[in-house]
Enzyme design. Structure first.
Site, PDB file in Angstrom:
ATOM      1  N   GLY A 157      -0.839 -14.198 -13.557  1.00  0.00           N
ATOM      2  CA  GLY A 157      -2.009 -14.160 -12.680  1.00  0.00           C
ATOM      3  C   GLY A 157      -2.461 -12.731 -12.427  1.00  0.00           C
ATOM      4  N   VAL A 216      -2.044 -18.585  -3.137  1.00  0.00           N
ATOM      5  CA  VAL A 216      -1.300 -18.765  -1.896  1.00  0.00           C
ATOM      6  C   VAL A 216      -1.410 -20.224  -1.434  1.00  0.00           C
ATOM      7  CG1 VAL A 216      -3.214 -18.071  -0.379  1.00  0.00           C
ATOM      8  CG2 VAL A 216      -0.900 -17.635   0.333  1.00  0.00           C
ATOM      9  N   ALA A 244       2.082 -14.859  -9.446  1.00  0.00           N
ATOM     10  CA  ALA A 244       0.979 -14.349  -8.608  1.00  0.00           C
ATOM     11  C   ALA A 244      -0.257 -15.204  -8.851  1.00  0.00           C
ATOM     12  CB  ALA A 244       0.710 -12.878  -8.930  1.00  0.00           C
ATOM     13  N   LYS A 269       0.837  -1.211   0.000  1.00  0.00           N
ATOM     14  CA  LYS A 269       0.000   0.000   0.000  1.00  0.00           C
ATOM     15  C   LYS A 269       0.862   1.246   0.000  1.00  0.00           C
ATOM     16  CE  LYS A 269      -2.203  -2.548  -0.691  1.00  0.00           C
ATOM     17  NZ  LYS A 269      -2.261  -4.009  -0.761  1.00  0.00           N
ATOM     18  N   HIS A 277     -23.007  16.326   0.959  1.00  0.00           N
ATOM     19  CA  HIS A 277     -22.698  16.726  -0.406  1.00  0.00           C
ATOM     20  C   HIS A 277     -21.617  17.794  -0.371  1.00  0.00           C
ATOM     21  CE1 HIS A 277     -23.240  17.596  -4.621  1.00  0.00           C
ATOM     22  NE2 HIS A 277     -23.281  18.881  -4.319  1.00  0.00           N
TER      23      HIS A 277
END
Ligand code: NAD
Length: 467
Positions: free
Chosen positions: A181, A274, A271, A52, A446
């Site tokens: 992947g 797991v 990828a 991240k 808003h």
């Protein structure tokens, strides 16, 4: 020490540490066994958190490139790769100290070393240096997580064929990268490396990126990845990888719509899922068998061996950090006889931190329809959001799926800025069994992105004001 322990947790990732803390809060005396130097497991050290950080850096880079659009001038925009990687590692270090402090605060005793069950159901802990110690407790919780899977016959050598672990600390940015992947890891690294200028080829066996996720979200994401220069190839099944260290190339062979073919890259990132870390735990001697790599558990997370529990990646999908934490806390409560019950897998959010982010919770439209449920679908395109337009970030969609009969929320998918944050409202609505009216009649501020949930709910029943 060992006589005074009620629970030994093996593994200090998000699952094991949540279980240890919750058990301690409930009055159990807990020891937590961790083999690595730092607590936090894959998520904190080699997964969720450092990626991240890297993805945020990619996001800042993209924004800088668009400076002119915002009326800003910059000099030449470049990057220092060592600093890019370095920042993500610093974030990990800071947070890792925090987990250790949490353990101290909750009186959880951390025991360093690799833990395994003995045939007499003790836990033997073998440290890197020093003598093994044995811990005996009425209960043992296995929370050893998982590691990157590979394809048959392909070794992740950490050099030409890498896993996510190497991909987040590569010493140099590769010019070319073949990603095998397009699940969570494939897509996030494609988004990261694509932004930094690596030529990425993303290969996915299924018909879309993020298989199983809403196809409308996958379409928006694919377009964004392609805009970053990523070559997205779906419907191609990788069959093997050849490497030559001299030529510093990985050659990835695949079966595509036009038959067998191959693509070369400086590195190939595996990828494809797991694998549970179920080996070396001494399970077989206790008569405990992993079934297709998963440790079987009952509704209290207890395995067929009384007093031995398991959670997280070890017990199978959804193999997500937040699922493991919820399972860990639920298992601790079950041990203390006050279970919250097993979290409903359908209520566990699916969050992908690419740009744009993709997040889902509950059923997709396709899943609801497969179950024979008549649905009403409401969409809110972010192009109609004042907030998204003001931010210059209006690619994306909020899509809500309701049961036509009762108007109850069944699922949500969001693709766009802050999707991984916005999905929490839909998660709560699902947990509260909220109806479209409750969502549509909740006054949202808003301008916000979250207004889109209100609008999508109203749109499902023909009452949208702003689209
Ligand atoms: P994944 O299961 O999410 O995706 C694997 C992908 O590989 C699938 O799309 C699959 O169809 C594809 N695939 C499998 N074999 C293939 C082949 N031979 N050729 C081409 N494609 C093939 O697994 P992952 O992305 O490796 O992630 C591992 C785990 O970590 C998952 O449980 C994932 O959910 C988790 N994770 C989650 C996040 C997140 O939630 N943001 C981020 C990273 C990892």
């Amino acid at each position: 020490m060992s006589d005074s322990i009620d629970l030994v947790v093996i593994g200090g990732g998000p699952g094991g540490s949540a279980a240890a803390i919750r058990a301690s809060q409930l009055g159990l005396r807990v020891a937590l066994v961790e083999a690595e130097e730092r607590l936090g497991g894959t998520c904190l050290n080699w997964g969720c958190i450092p990626t991240k950080a890297l993805l945020r850096q990619a996001q800042v880079l993209r924004l800088l490139r668009r400076a002119e659009e915002f009326g800003l001038t910059t000099g030449e925009i470049g990057h220092d790769w060592q600093q890019v990687i370095g920042r993500s590692r610093r974030v990990v270090e800071e947070l890792s100290g925090g987990v250790a402090a949490l353990m101290r605060k909750n009186r959880v005793e951390v025991v360093r070393g690799r833990g395994r069950l003995t045939p007499s159901r003790e836990v033997e802990v073998v440290p890197d240096d020093g003598d093994p110690v044995r811990l005996r407790a009425e209960r043992v919780l296995l929370a050893t997580g998982g590691r990157p899977a590979s394809l048959p016959g392909v070794e992740i050598d950490g050099e030409r064929v890498i896993s996510s672990r190497e991909a987040m600390v590569l010493p140099q940015r590769p010019d070319t990268l073949v990603i095998i992947g397009a699940g969570a890891i494939g897509v996030e690294f494609a988004s990261f490396y694509g932004a930094f200028g690596t030529r990425v080829v993303l290969l996915e066996a299924e018909a879309q990126v993020l298989p199983g996720e809403d196809p409308e979200a996958a379409t928006v994401l694919t377009a964004a990845l392609e805009a970053d220069g990523v070559e997205v190839r779906t419907g191609v099944r990788v069959t093997g990888v050849k490497t030559t260290s001299r030529a510093r190339r990985a050659t990835v062979a695949f079966e595509g719509p036009e038959g067998p073919a191959e693509v070369k890259g400086e590195r190939a990132l595996m990828a494809v899922g797991v694998t549970a870390n179920a080996g070396g735990l001494g399970l077989a001697a206790l008569g405990l068998r992993a079934d297709r790599g998963r440790v079987p558990v009952d509704d209290d997370y207890q395995t067929p061996v009384p007093g031995v529990y398991a959670i997280g990646d070890l017990i199978g999908p959804p193999q997500l950090a937040h699922a493991a934490s919820a399972e860990g806390a639920a298992a601790a409560e079950a041990m203390a006889g006050q279970g919250r019950g097993r979290p409903d897998p359908a209520s566990i959010p699916r969050c992908i931190y690419s740009e744009p982010e993709v997040a889902g919770v509950g059923l997709t439209q396709a899943q609801a329809e497969e179950q024979g449920i008549e649905v009403k679908v409401g969409r809110f395109p972010l192009i109609a959001s004042g907030r998204a337009r003001a931010s210059g970030d209006a690619e994306g969609l909020i899509k809500l799926v309701f049961g036509a009969r009762y108007g109850d929320l069944l699922g949500a998918v969001i693709v766009g800025p802050e999707a991984t944050e916005l999905i929490a409202e839909a998660g709560l609505a699902l947990a509260m069994e909220a109806t479209w009216e409750e969502l549509a009649h909740t006054v949202h501020a808003h301008p916000t992105l979250s207004e889109g949930l209100m609008e999508a709910a109203a749109a499902a029943f023909g009452q949208s004001i702003n689209i």
